[in-house]
Every structure is written in C-alpha cells, then in structure tokens.
Enzyme design. Structure first.
Site, PDB file in Angstrom:
ATOM      1  CD  GLU A   9      -1.716  -2.067   2.164  1.00  0.00           C
ATOM      2  OE1 GLU A   9      -0.556  -2.495   2.161  1.00  0.00           O
ATOM      3  OE2 GLU A   9      -2.615  -2.514   2.888  1.00  0.00           O
ATOM      4  CG  ASP A  82      -1.869  -3.193   5.585  1.00  0.00           C
ATOM      5  OD1 ASP A  82      -0.660  -3.398   5.420  1.00  0.00           O
ATOM      6  OD2 ASP A  82      -2.329  -2.087   5.933  1.00  0.00           O
ATOM      7  CG  ASP A  84      -6.748  -5.257   7.223  1.00  0.00           C
ATOM      8  OD1 ASP A  84      -6.546  -5.187   5.994  1.00  0.00           O
ATOM      9  OD2 ASP A  84      -6.641  -4.276   7.974  1.00  0.00           O
ATOM     10  CD  GLU A  86     -11.228  -1.676   4.406  1.00  0.00           C
ATOM     11  OE1 GLU A  86     -10.966  -0.913   3.459  1.00  0.00           O
ATOM     12  OE2 GLU A  86     -12.394  -2.046   4.663  1.00  0.00           O
ATOM     13  CE1 TYR A 307      -1.885  -3.739   9.015  1.00  0.00           C
ATOM     14  CE2 TYR A 307      -3.582  -5.251   9.777  1.00  0.00           C
ATOM     15  CZ  TYR A 307      -3.193  -4.167   9.004  1.00  0.00           C
ATOM     16  OH  TYR A 307      -4.128  -3.510   8.242  1.00  0.00           O
ATOM     17  NE  ARG A 309      -5.943   0.318  10.314  1.00  0.00           N
ATOM     18  CZ  ARG A 309      -4.919   0.910   9.700  1.00  0.00           C
ATOM     19  NH1 ARG A 309      -3.980   0.153   9.156  1.00  0.00           N
ATOM     20  NH2 ARG A 309      -4.833   2.223   9.622  1.00  0.00           N
ATOM     21  CG  HIS A 354      -4.890 -10.982  12.316  1.00  0.00           C
ATOM     22  ND1 HIS A 354      -5.537  -9.793  12.097  1.00  0.00           N
ATOM     23  CD2 HIS A 354      -4.866 -11.624  11.129  1.00  0.00           C
ATOM     24  CE1 HIS A 354      -5.895  -9.726  10.829  1.00  0.00           C
ATOM     25  NE2 HIS A 354      -5.507 -10.824  10.227  1.00  0.00           N
TER      26      HIS A 354
END
Length: 800
Positions: A9, A82, A84, A86, A307, A309, A354
């Site tokens: 990203e 990432d 997740d 998103e 990470y 989130r 995670h």
C-alpha cells in the site's frame, strides 16, 4: 526482465520490503485503495443482486498505471497488501483493474500476507503464497455496500428534514447515540449530599487515617449520614466516647496476586495511548503505522512492531520463546513464570490467525532506538515494548491489611464478645514482590484508586492514639463523559465496529460537528443531538446497539465462508428502504428539527421556541402564521438547545449594542440573528460567526468591515450602472449575474471586455435560479393571500 513485481500500500512499506527482497524483485506502492464505488446514486443496485459500480480513485490512477507498466517487465505478480479485509480488497480491486487493462497477459498472480515487516517474515510469506480470499473480499464488499446504502439514503433525508451537509453512518450513528445518551444522563442527574467521618490516628508515632464503617452495630451505607448537623453531632458523640483513643478490635492480613494485562490489540493500544500519552486514536494509529512499515536504523529500514489492526491477543511461539529468554537475561529467572502465559481474546469473532501488537524483536530495546525515533514514535514503541515484556512476567505479590478499631474497649474473654459497635476501619497495602509491575501497569478509566497506605504494625487489643474525628462532605457525581479511550472500550464491548474502524468513527463524529472534545471528553453538539433524536425516533432498529453488533457478526461470518453476502444485504435492505420511503412522507420538518417550546413572551404574548436552523440553533418569538413576522436570535456560545431557559432566550433579543461609527460617520451596531451574530453598518449586514457579539470591540468590527470591503472589491470585475447586472469572480471562475440568473463567462472572452448588450444576451438565455423562482412564487402567494384577505374585509364592511 525482473523476475517478480510486489505490490504493497505505502511507499514506506515498499522501501523496507525492497531492501529485504533484493534485486530480483521490484516493489511498488498502490498508495492505499485504488478504486471505490462511484460517488452517486446507483453505485449499489439492489434490484440486480447488489451489483456494485466502481471507478478508479483519481489521485491513485497514476500509481495504477505505473504498476501496469512495471508488470510488463515482470513475470510474476505478488499482492502483498495488509493482512486484513481492507488489504484483501485492495489486492482484489487492483487485480480487477489490471485485468480490465489487459496488463496481466496470463502471468501468475499470488497473494502474500505477513503480520510483521521483518526479513524473515517477508521471505517466508513470499515462499508460501496463496490465492486471494474471495470470502474476505465479499465481507469487505458487503460492508462497503451497507455503508453506502445507509449513507446515500439516510443522508439526503437529513438534508430535507433538518439541514444540508448532514450525514448518517451505519456505525457512527450508534457511537453518536452513546455520547448523546450519556449527556442526557448527566443533565438529568440529581446530585445528593452525604457525609463520612474519618479518624486521624497514630500508633508508634506513625499517623494513619481510619473511616467510620459501623455505627451502633449497623453497617453504614452511602447516605446514612446526610447532612452537616447529623455529621457534627456524631463527631461530638464519638469523640466523647473515645476519650482520645481507639481500640484495635481486629487485624486482617491477606496476600493477593495481581496478574499482568494481555498484550495489546488495536482497541487497548488506543485506550492506553490515550490515557498515558494523551494521543488521539487517529494519532496513535498513524504512529503505529510508521513503526510497522519501517524505521531507518543505521543503514537498514526495520519494521519495529507487528500489524497494528488486530483483535487477537495471541503471540507467535517464536516471539514467546524470545520474550522468555529476554526476561531471564534482563530480570532473572525468578521473574519468569513456569509456563508461558496464554491470554483469551475477549473481542467477538477475533481473527486468531493474527497476532497481538508486539515488538518484532524484544531485543530492540526502546532506549537503544531513541536516537532513531521521533519523540512520539519512541513513546508509543516504549509503551508497546513494556506491555509485551510485562505480559510474560510473574504476577505481582501484594500484602493487604485491614484494621478494625472500636471507639470503646471490647470485653475479651478468649474471644471478642462485645464492643461499642462504633467501628473505624484503616486499610493499607505493601508490594512484597513487584513482578511484572516493575515494567508496566495498565491504566484505568474513571477509577479513583485509594491511596496505597502503609499502616503501622498493630495487633488485636492494642490501643492507638485518636487525634481527631473529622466530618467530610461529599456529593454524588454524574456519570463521566466519554474520553476517546472509554468510547473505544464501550464500542468494543457492544461489538460495534472493528479494529480498523475505531479511529475513523471518532474522526467522523468530530468532522461532522456532531461531537466535540472538551477537556478530552466528548460532548454532543446541538446538531449532533438533533440528528441522534431523529434517528433514534424514526430509525431506531438501525442505530440499536445489538442490531449493529449482529450486523458486524454477519460480516465476520461472511469472511469465514459461513454465510453468503447477498442474502444478508437483502435482509437489511428491503425493510430499511421501506422505512426511508415512509419517513420521507410522514415526518414534517418541524417534527424533524425537534422544535422545543419555551413558553410565552410576556411583552408580545407570542410563543418562544428554540429550533435547529441552517446555520445552527436559534430562538424564535412568534410563528410563521402570525401577521407580524417572527423575531430570531442565535444562541450564545455555550448555550444548548436542550437546556436554554425562556429567560435566557428572551435575553438574546435585548442584545443590540452600538459600538460607534465608521470613518464616514455611519453607526455600527452588533446583534444576534437567525443566522448567528452580525454587525450592521450603513444598512449592510456582516456575519461575525466565531466572534463573541457580547465582547466584540469597535476596533475589531472595523477590521472585519475593512476585510469585507476588500473581499467585495476583489470579487467585482465589472458593474453596469444602467442595469443591475454585474460580472463577479466566483468559486468556479468569473460569472454574470442580475440577482436572479447566473451564467458563466465564456472561456474565449475576457470578462472586462464584455459589453452591456453581450451580458444581457447571455443572461436572457440562462434559467432562473430555483431559489429565486421559489422566492418569487412565495411572494406571489403572499400577495394573493393579502388581496383575498382585503377583499373579504371589504365585503364584511359593505355588509355591515
């Protein structure tokens, strides 16, 4: 030809990963999302299976083109966004765009995921790629569709019924409801007085304090002593009975353990950073992103944390082993528990694949990195490092002692048989072994921890010196307003939102001016309360906490392939759309803006009300149906629609202040009107929103008038004195206006060179503005009504 192209990203992340992968890899950034729903009606089509119409995000179009160009020189594409939903969606959208452009040319595409940006993690991810998860993509698409369907249907309704520029969000609305309901609790709270009695005492020349807990054998409740007279009477009674001494009736000693808190997840990181560092949720996530993506340390860029989130408290086995080794080396084997601590995730549907937020290596000690980090980065990294280390250390051991002291000497025959029944209690605690507390202690919200006193050594039967008995006055307090930390905690408890959304929810509430932070605590604004009441009264199921949480659960179920996304959207959409249609017809604007009647004006006999207007709340005397026009006044700074009284409202109309005169001798006055405070001069009106009309000076008013005159002068390009036509500078360039019609100046013509005949021709071809047309129609209706009223009056007189 490069062997592989890797897409992430951000450029910072790309820079770090490029160093790890070497010359056989090209690493580019997408700069976040590459496409989104078209920003207009029809972007999600419920009639055709919720088909979603996307477009490239304009600012990232050049980055997509750069990726497509680089792909021509590569033979393999890795999507490393990432880990997740998103991130999964970004990879999928990019892949769809590359397919549309024909840029893939049958080249293999794989998805890689890593939860920390370290050389080992990145290498292992590249060695074990997978396909894009359709389930994760569908869950993100379902979330985006739901947010769109709510926003694009409720927001226009708010514009029609309340005022333009408002918005309603699927997750922000329940968060706003929490803030508004807490404010209502505070306003309705009735404080109550109560008293306590405290004994200043001394044993072995060590002073301590004890609190009265029992009176004549009965345990005291909070409101047992309600007033000063009662408290003072008891002070005198107990002081006489005690005769300057208290008797130790009972000593109770206990040893307790306190265990460390779990490693950070997104919400607890945001809460602790708010409590201990004063960071907003947005600031915390921005700094954490920097630590995750990589910091230049010497000649290498290193990702310092995993990470950020996440809702999982898991720690990887490798990380756990490293932590345990470090604790033995740094703090000694006595501070290491026999077995690794395993924590249970509290969050619903946590993604256990995670990890918690932790340092990528515990051996990267904060103090050793301080010179490479900005102060705010260092503080957050230190917080994460300390919490992670502490979570794998031994418990803290605390000795507590509670001593009951009687006003009169008890009769003791082997056992305590009798005393006065008037007991004071002193408590204290000492830390025997700090354990994890030597490294880290978790902060708390809204909890007033008692001072940890160390008491003198006492045993049953001892007599201690009583210095005095003091009465202490107290009042009950309303529930506290939410801080960012406590709001995140309650959202998490209700299951509203997910790790990636908390910061966005809080930012949106403030950007929309639905809530403001005062002394780091949320207060709803008037417009926030009006919107909340409208939504809770007319769309209650959709701002209900349980409903919102269940919808989040459904999205999680989609991500786990347990549910299909289309039926969930159908179940939501049909009743929601019907309710929007029904409320559009049945709810009047007066009802929507929640007009609050304050009483009757004693001078005019007309009703006084407070309501929400286009520019904020205002007080109105009279109604639109009266023969005399209503009078308007905006609220003062700090005044609220829900709490303003009729007296305060009437006082707003007594404001007009004469400040002085202009250089030309024109009177300058200040007042508050329907659209807020304003200065009047030379029959002109100048809005002074943001200024206090009660304290503004003549000098400040003259400055504002001069600024306005200069702005007006620069706005006017040309005036035609023989008509009411002007050429003005507008937001989108020069335009011609006659007050009712506006038309842009043709691009091939210079505004200053246009003649009267040319501008008249252009104006004649322009449509009348809707607002002017409505105004004309309204004026026409009023003239017609007046004529009819005059005709009726004339006929009555004739008959009489």
């Amino acid at each position: 030809m490069s062997k592989s192209l890797v897409i992430v990203e951000s450029p910072a992340k790309a820079k770090t990963i490029k160093k790890y992968l070497g010359k056989d890899f090209e690493v580019l950034a997408s700069y976040g999302h590459v496409r989104d729903l078209i920003p207009k009606e029809g972007a999600v089509d419920p009639k055709h299976g919720f088909a979603m119409k996307y477009q490239v995000i304009e600012k990232n179009n050049r980055h997509v083109n750069a990726i497509a160009k680089a792909l021509k020189k590569a033979n393999f594409l890795f999507l490393a966004t990432d880990p997740d939903r998103e991130g999964e969606a970004i990879s999928w959208h990019l892949l769809e765009l590359l397919k549309e452009q024909g840029a893939l040319e049958d080249k293999p595409v794989k998805r890689v995921v890593f939860h920390e940006i370290t050389r080992q993690a990145v290498s292992e991810a590249i060695a074990h790629p997978r396909d894009i998860s359709v389930d994760l993509v569908n869950a993100q698409q379902a979330r985006r569709a739901l947010d769109y369907l709510v926003g694009f249907n409720l927001s226009p309704l708010l514009w029609k019924k309340i005022r333009r520029g408002l918005s309603a969000g699927r997750v922000q609305s329940p968060a706003l409801r929490l803030i508004c309901e807490r404010e209502k609790e505070i306003e309705e709270f009735k404080k109550r007085e109560y008293w306590t009695l405290e004994a200043d005492s001394e044993a072995d020349q060590v002073a301590f304090v004890a609190k009265l807990t029992h009176l004549e054998g009965k345990k005291l409740e909070q409101f047992s002593i309600e007033n000063k007279d009662q408290a003072q009477s008891l002070v005198e009674q107990l002081t006489r009975a005690a005769e300057n001494k208290l008797h130790v009736l009972k000593v109770e000693r206990k040893q307790r353990r306190r265990n460390p808190a779990s490693p950070f997840i997104t919400s607890t990181l945001q809460q602790e950073a708010s409590r201990k560092l004063g960071y907003t949720t947005k600031r915390t996530m921005t700094i954490a992103q920097q630590l995750y993506e990589g910091i230049e340390i010497g000649t290498e860029s290193v990702g310092l944390i995993t990470y950020m989130r996440t809702d999982s408290v898991n720690l990887a086995h490798e990380a756990m082993d490293e932590l345990r080794n470090f604790i033995v080396e740094r703090f000694g084997k006595t501070n290491l528990p026999a077995e690794p601590r395993v924590f249970k995730t509290r969050a619903k549907n946590a993604q256990e694949a995670h990890e918690a937020v932790r340092p990528t290596s515990v051996y990267r000690i904060p103090e050793g990195l301080e010179s490479y980090l900005k102060p705010e980065q260092f503080k957050l990294y230190q917080l994460i490092w300390n919490r992670t280390v502490a979570c794998q250390m031994i418990h803290a051991t605390i000795n507590t002692v509670a001593v009951d002291l009687d006003v009169q000497r008890p009769v003791i025959k082997g056992v305590i048989s009798k005393g006065s029944g008037n007991l004071f209690r002193a408590t204290g605690a000492t830390i025997v072994d700090p354990g994890f507390m030597a490294v880290y202690q978790e902060g708390q919200d809204e909890v007033k921890e008692e001072e940890q006193r160390t008491l003198p050594l006492m045993k049953e039967g001892d007599i201690v010196k009583l210095l005095q008995i003091r009465p202490e006055q107290h009042f009950t307090e309303p529930p506290p307003r939410y801080t960012e930390a406590s709001l995140v905690r309650i959202l998490e408890e209700f299951g509203i939102g997910r790790p990636s959304t908390y910061a966005a929810i809080i930012s949106t509430l403030q950007q929309r001016n639905y809530a403001v932070l005062e002394n780091k605590r949320f207060q709803p604004t008037d417009v926030g309360r009006v919107v909340n009441r409208f939504l809770t009264e007319h769309f209650n199921p959709y701002v209900d906490y349980d409903f919102t949480a269940r919808l989040e659960d459904n999205l999680d179920a989609i991500s786990r392939a347990e549910k299909d996304w289309i039926p969930i959207l159908e179940e939501f959409w049909e009743p929601f759309f019907m309710r929007v249609q029904e409320k559009e017809q049945s709810v009047s604007r007066e009802e929507a803006i929640q007009v609050r009647e304050l009483g009757i004006d004693s001078k005019s006999g007309r009703p006084i009300s407070v309501r929400m207007g286009r520019y904020g709340p205002y007080v109105q005397i009279g109604s639109k149906d009266d023969e005399e026009k209503p009078r308007f006044a905006g609220l003062r700074l700090g005044q609220k629609m829900d709490t303003i009284t009729s007296e305060e409202a009437i006082a707003l109309f007594e404001l007009p202040r004469d400040l002085g005169v202009t250089a030309e001798g024109k009177l300058i006055s200040v007042n508050i009107g329907r659209f807020g405070p304003y200065v009047k001069y030379d029959n002109k009106y100048l809005s002074i929103r943001g200024e206090d009309p009660y304290t503004i000076t003549l000098a400040r008013a003259l400055d504002l008038i001069e600024e306005k005159n200069q702005a007006d002068a620069s706005r006017v390009i040309k005036v035609f004195p023989e008509s009411n036509i002007q050429i003005l500078n507008g937001r989108y360039g020069p335009y011609i206006t006659d007050g009712e019609r506006n038309v842009r100046v043709p691009k091939d013509q210079a505004p200053k060179d246009l003649s009267l005949e040319q501008v008249q021709t252009l104006i004649s071809e322009a449509p009348i503005r809707k607002q002017s047309r409505r105004k004309a129609e309204t004026l026409g209706d009023k003239v017609l009504v007046k004529k009819q009223a005059h005709r009726v009056s004339t006929q009555k007189k004739a008959k009489g």
